[in-house]
Scaffold this motif. Structure first.
Motif, PDB file in Angstrom:
ATOM      1  N   MET A  29      41.882  38.803   5.962  1.00 38.97           N
ATOM      2  CA  MET A  29      42.188  40.664   6.581  1.00 38.97           C
ATOM      3  C   MET A  29      42.045  41.458   8.195  1.00 38.97           C
ATOM      4  N   LEU A  30      43.127  42.003   8.678  1.00 38.09           N
ATOM      5  CA  LEU A  30      43.131  42.889  10.130  1.00 38.09           C
ATOM      6  C   LEU A  30      43.701  43.671   9.260  1.00 38.09           C
ATOM      7  N   GLU A  31      42.891  45.144   9.644  1.00 37.20           N
ATOM      8  CA  GLU A  31      42.716  46.233   9.845  1.00 37.20           C
ATOM      9  C   GLU A  31      43.241  46.759  10.866  1.00 37.20           C
ATOM     10  N   SER A  32      43.791  47.351  11.315  1.00 34.58           N
ATOM     11  CA  SER A  32      43.943  48.164  12.620  1.00 34.58           C
ATOM     12  C   SER A  32      44.480  49.873  12.706  1.00 34.58           C
ATOM     13  N   LEU A  33      44.474  50.389  13.795  1.00 37.25           N
ATOM     14  CA  LEU A  33      44.997  51.661  13.919  1.00 37.25           C
ATOM     15  C   LEU A  33      45.392  51.633  15.523  1.00 37.25           C
ATOM     16  N   ALA A  34      46.300  52.560  15.683  1.00 36.99           N
ATOM     17  CA  ALA A  34      47.349  52.185  17.005  1.00 36.99           C
ATOM     18  C   ALA A  34      47.242  53.500  17.502  1.00 36.99           C
ATOM     19  N   PRO A  35      46.285  54.899  17.569  1.00 37.66           N
ATOM     20  CA  PRO A  35      46.813  55.853  18.590  1.00 37.66           C
ATOM     21  C   PRO A  35      47.353  56.351  20.038  1.00 37.66           C
ATOM     22  N   MET A  36      47.991  57.761  19.592  1.00 39.10           N
ATOM     23  CA  MET A  36      48.740  57.678  21.291  1.00 39.10           C
ATOM     24  C   MET A  36      47.986  58.095  21.848  1.00 39.10           C
ATOM     25  N   THR A  37      47.249  58.934  21.988  1.00 43.51           N
ATOM     26  CA  THR A  37      46.196  59.187  22.742  1.00 43.51           C
ATOM     27  C   THR A  37      45.369  58.188  23.431  1.00 43.51           C
ATOM     28  N   GLY A  38      45.990  57.812  24.960  1.00 41.87           N
ATOM     29  CA  GLY A  38      45.776  56.812  25.879  1.00 41.87           C
ATOM     30  C   GLY A  38      45.925  57.013  27.011  1.00 41.87           C
ATOM     31  N   THR A  39      45.127  56.064  28.122  1.00 38.89           N
ATOM     32  CA  THR A  39      45.209  56.982  28.674  1.00 38.89           C
ATOM     33  C   THR A  39      46.516  57.741  29.917  1.00 38.89           C
ATOM     34  N   PRO A  40      47.984  57.930  29.314  1.00 37.23           N
ATOM     35  CA  PRO A  40      48.420  57.951  29.775  1.00 37.23           C
ATOM     36  C   PRO A  40      48.009  60.282  29.825  1.00 37.23           C
ATOM     37  N   ASN A  41      47.337  60.172  29.260  1.00 39.34           N
ATOM     38  CA  ASN A  41      46.263  61.387  29.674  1.00 39.34           C
ATOM     39  C   ASN A  41      45.477  61.891  30.586  1.00 39.34           C
ATOM     40  N   LEU A  42      45.134  60.741  31.085  1.00 30.90           N
ATOM     41  CA  LEU A  42      44.519  61.010  32.266  1.00 30.90           C
ATOM     42  C   LEU A  42      45.842  61.003  33.568  1.00 30.90           C
ATOM     43  N   ASP A  43      46.424  60.435  33.568  1.00 31.23           N
ATOM     44  CA  ASP A  43      47.694  60.628  34.366  1.00 31.23           C
ATOM     45  C   ASP A  43      48.068  61.984  34.457  1.00 31.23           C
ATOM     46  N   TRP A  44      48.829  61.639  33.435  1.00 30.19           N
ATOM     47  CA  TRP A  44      49.116  63.581  33.479  1.00 30.19           C
ATOM     48  C   TRP A  44      47.755  64.826  34.477  1.00 30.19           C
ATOM     49  N   VAL A  45      46.630  64.557  33.650  1.00 26.74           N
ATOM     50  CA  VAL A  45      45.935  65.606  34.243  1.00 26.74           C
ATOM     51  C   VAL A  45      45.397  64.759  35.440  1.00 26.74           C
TER      52      VAL A  45
END
Length: 224
Positions: A1-17
């Motif tokens: 069984m494979l469990e995964s989570l794919a949050p939207m909180t990625g490195t685009p935050n760093l590009d933005w800041v």
């Protein structure tokens, strides 16, 4: 069984800041040097990294999720704001790790893993040793390994992985930072959950602003 989570909180935050702080022309090495020069905790500033226009999908689902800085004052520096984004991303990923009950060594890859600062912060925040492959293109290496097994170049998958395995860099959590980050992580979760009821109205206001400006041009921001 494979469990995964794919949050939207990625490195685009760093590009933005980087762009928002007027440092878009600076090399990432200079950006990270500035952020790394700030002590852990970012001067008491917390960043909620829910900057995706689509909201968040893991470890909770909320299409109204919004980013925020908390704990700022007129003494807050741009370097503290930068570091707080690195820490905010680490807090969000640590929550995912805790939800999945993933313990032990954490293997990391992708664009964000190129950052030594992020890997160190993630190790300190999560309390897990972070291991990063030194060679790029992890996915391509995996595909080449499978192709080699299929073509008979390698006798089996184990030998193929061993033959193409790159060197790694390890980032161990530092015990002297554990208590600070434990408290900061707890505050991150508490303040995020306290703000969640206001997220839908913030989204409504975000949509209303262009309409209000169209009706009342004097509300438009001045560029002078």
């Amino acid at each position: 069984m494979l469990e995964s989570l794919a949050p939207m909180t990625g490195t685009p935050n760093l590009d933005w800041v980087r762009e928002c702080l007027g440092r878009g022309a600076e090399d990432w090495a200079d950006i990270e040097r500035a952020a790394a020069g700030v002590p852990p905790g970012s001067g008491g500033v917390l960043y909620l990294p829910y900057g995706s226009p689509s909201g968040e999908r893991a470890p909770f689902s909320d299409g109204a999720a919004s980013a925020a800085w908390l704990g700022m004052s007129v003494t807050t520096s741009s370097a503290e704001l930068l570091r707080s984004v690195y820490e905010g991303l680490a807090f969000a990923l640590t929550e995912c790790l805790d939800v999945l009950r993933l313990d032990g060594v954490l293997a990391i890859c992708g664009g964000g893993s190129d950052s030594d600062l992020f890997c160190r912060v993630l190790a300190d925040v999560s309390g897990r040793t972070v291991v990063r492959q030194d060679a790029p293109e992890v996915g391509a290496r995996g595909a080449a390994t499978l192709a080699g097994v299929a073509a008979g170049v390698f006798g089996d998958l184990t030998s193929g992985v061993a033959a193409l395995a790159p060197t790694t860099t390890r980032f161990a959590p530092r015990a002297e930072r554990a208590e600070l980050y434990r408290r900061a992580f707890s505050t991150f979760i508490a303040t995020r959950d306290a703000l969640r009821p206001s997220w839908p109205e913030l989204r409504v206001l975000r949509g209303l602003v262009p309409d209000l400006v169209a009706e009342r041009p004097e509300l438009a921001p001045s560029h002078h």
